[in-house]
Design a protein around this motif. Structure first.
Motif, PDB file in Angstrom:
ATOM      1  N   CYS A  40      -4.277  98.571  36.444  1.00  0.00           N
ATOM      2  CA  CYS A  40      -4.798  98.062  35.169  1.00  0.00           C
ATOM      3  C   CYS A  40      -6.317  98.143  35.226  1.00  0.00           C
ATOM      4  O   CYS A  40      -6.920  97.925  36.274  1.00  0.00           O
ATOM      5  N   SER A  42      -8.344  96.102  34.327  1.00  0.00           N
ATOM      6  CA  SER A  42      -8.908  94.819  34.772  1.00  0.00           C
ATOM      7  C   SER A  42      -8.928  94.721  36.300  1.00  0.00           C
ATOM      8  O   SER A  42      -9.722  93.963  36.868  1.00  0.00           O
ATOM      9  N   HIS A  62      -1.390  93.657  39.208  1.00  0.00           N
ATOM     10  CA  HIS A  62      -0.525  92.669  38.555  1.00  0.00           C
ATOM     11  C   HIS A  62       0.487  93.356  37.618  1.00  0.00           C
ATOM     12  O   HIS A  62       0.878  92.799  36.611  1.00  0.00           O
ATOM     13  N   GLU A  63       0.856  94.563  38.006  1.00  0.00           N
ATOM     14  CA  GLU A  63       1.941  95.260  37.296  1.00  0.00           C
ATOM     15  C   GLU A  63       2.935  95.678  38.375  1.00  0.00           C
ATOM     16  O   GLU A  63       2.961  96.821  38.800  1.00  0.00           O
ATOM     17  N   CYS A 157       1.921  94.095  32.428  1.00  0.00           N
ATOM     18  CA  CYS A 157       0.628  93.669  31.849  1.00  0.00           C
ATOM     19  C   CYS A 157       0.400  94.375  30.514  1.00  0.00           C
ATOM     20  O   CYS A 157       0.396  93.753  29.466  1.00  0.00           O
ATOM     21  N   ARG A 337      -1.154 105.547  32.276  1.00  0.00           N
ATOM     22  CA  ARG A 337      -1.311 104.517  33.294  1.00  0.00           C
ATOM     23  C   ARG A 337      -1.041 105.126  34.660  1.00  0.00           C
ATOM     24  O   ARG A 337      -0.027 105.825  34.825  1.00  0.00           O
TER      25      ARG A 337
HETATM   26 ZN   LIG Z   1      -3.715  93.969  33.487  1.00  0.00          ZN
END
Ligand SMILES: [Zn+2]
Ligand SMILES: [Zn+2]
Length: 347
Positions: A40, A42, A62-63, A157, A337
């Protein structure tokens, strides 16, 4: 529990192999062996401390998707061998009004992030660029074996971040909906809005993305740098989902909303936004924002994706490609992604 992953030791150090410990699974905990983890944008902001306050060492990610390897005695949702996912949070206070409403991202005490965060007992939490994770079952999600597991990872996410506002503003048939930005978030927003039956208009700055946007479900594509194309849509949108993380002209998009229309931010520009008050007053428009989504809605989103065969468009890469992937994400050069393949994580 012994864990191994990739961590940043400072805002300038590249991610490097890192051994660490996680808590052993407690009565309500689920341990997951990680098969895939999405990258991500982030992750990059936090690894490089671009938002300030980053905590090191930091294992981003966090994925997260994988398989359950252990469950505590009181766990009811999972058994060993089940597919499972973990997203942006691993705990929240559970007693504030927002937690009671299963809207944990809005926990008044502050939820516990999956990484770059401390648990309520002070333990530093580490994310999914690693071989395993432990979390309370409330924050672990069931994943259908029907979907490509690697392509499911970004749903945890990017998926829920776009699904939640589209549901909150009841996007569906008869509505004209704009998606601003065609990246990790935008491409999921486009797929969901199309699936919900709205007339979906994709905004992009690059002509090279027009064909892709149509393939992903856009009914129309607007080149946002062309004032004539923008002007042709003045006052016509019910809802615009703003997935752009770079500074941009808010008034140009607010003007496109019809009476009572809403523009909702899910991207996170690192600079304050400027808005002409008249852009809001004219048309009684709303400027809003939305953060990820609660646990109940995240499971609902994953179930919806299984039913409607929706996943992220991904580029699966090995851990050796992490530095290159970060540079390409920053340039917006990924469709749409990157997902890290856990099989390439070698201690
Ligand atoms: Zn994220
Ligand atoms: Zn709470």
């Amino acid at each position: 529990m012994k864990s191994f992953g990739y961590a940043a030791q400072s805002k300038t150090s590249p991610l490097a192999p890192f051994h660490f410990d996680r808590r052993d699974p407690g009565p309500k905990d689920v341990a997951v062996a990680i098969d895939y983890c999405g990258i991500c944008h982030s992750d990059i902001h936090q690894a490089r401390d671009e938002w300030g306050g980053s905590i090191y060492p930091m294992v981003p990610g966090h994925e997260i998707v994988g398989r359950v390897t252990a469950v505590g005695a009181e766990v009811t949702k999972f058994k060993v061998g089940d597919l499972a996912g973990v997203g942006v949070a691993v705990d929240s206070c559970r007693v504030c009004p927002n937690c009671l409403a299963l809207e944990e991202p809005y926990c008044t005490k502050g939820m516990v992030g999956t990484y770059n965060a401390k648990d309520y007992d002070g333990t530093l939490m580490h994310g999914g660029y690693s071989d395993n994770i432990v979390a309370d079952e409330r924050f672990v999600f069931s994943i259908s074996p029907k979907l490509d597991l690697a392509a499911v990872a970004p749903l945890l996410c990017a998926g829920i971040t776009t699904y939640s506002p589209l549901r909150h503003w009841k996007v569906g048939p008869g509505m004209k909906v704009g998606i601003l930005g065609l990246g990790g978030l935008g491409h999921m927003g486009l797929k969901f809005a199309h699936s919900f039956g709205a007339h979906v208009v994709q905004f992009t700055t690059s002509e090279s993305k027009i064909a892709d946007a149509k393939k992903l479900g856009a009914d129309e594509v607007i080149l946002s740098k062309d004032p004539a194309q923008m002007a042709a849509h003045t006052g016509s949108f019910d809802f615009i989902l703003d997935c752009v993380s770079a500074p941009h002209d808010m008034d140009a998009y607010l003007r496109l909303l019809k009476l009572n229309g809403t523009l909702c931010l899910v991207g996170l520009p690192d600079q304050p936004l400027s808005v002409q008050p008249f852009s809001l007053l004219a048309g009684r428009r709303s400027l809003s924002g939305s953060a990820i989504g609660g646990t109940k809605e995240t499971q609902e989103m994953l179930d919806y994706c299984a039913e409607h065969n929706i996943v992220s468009d991904i580029e699966l890469i090995g851990y050796d490609k992490l530095p290159e992937a970060y540079e390409r994400v920053v340039k917006g050069d990924v469709k749409y992604r990157f997902v890290l393949d856990g099989k390439t994580l070698k201690s």
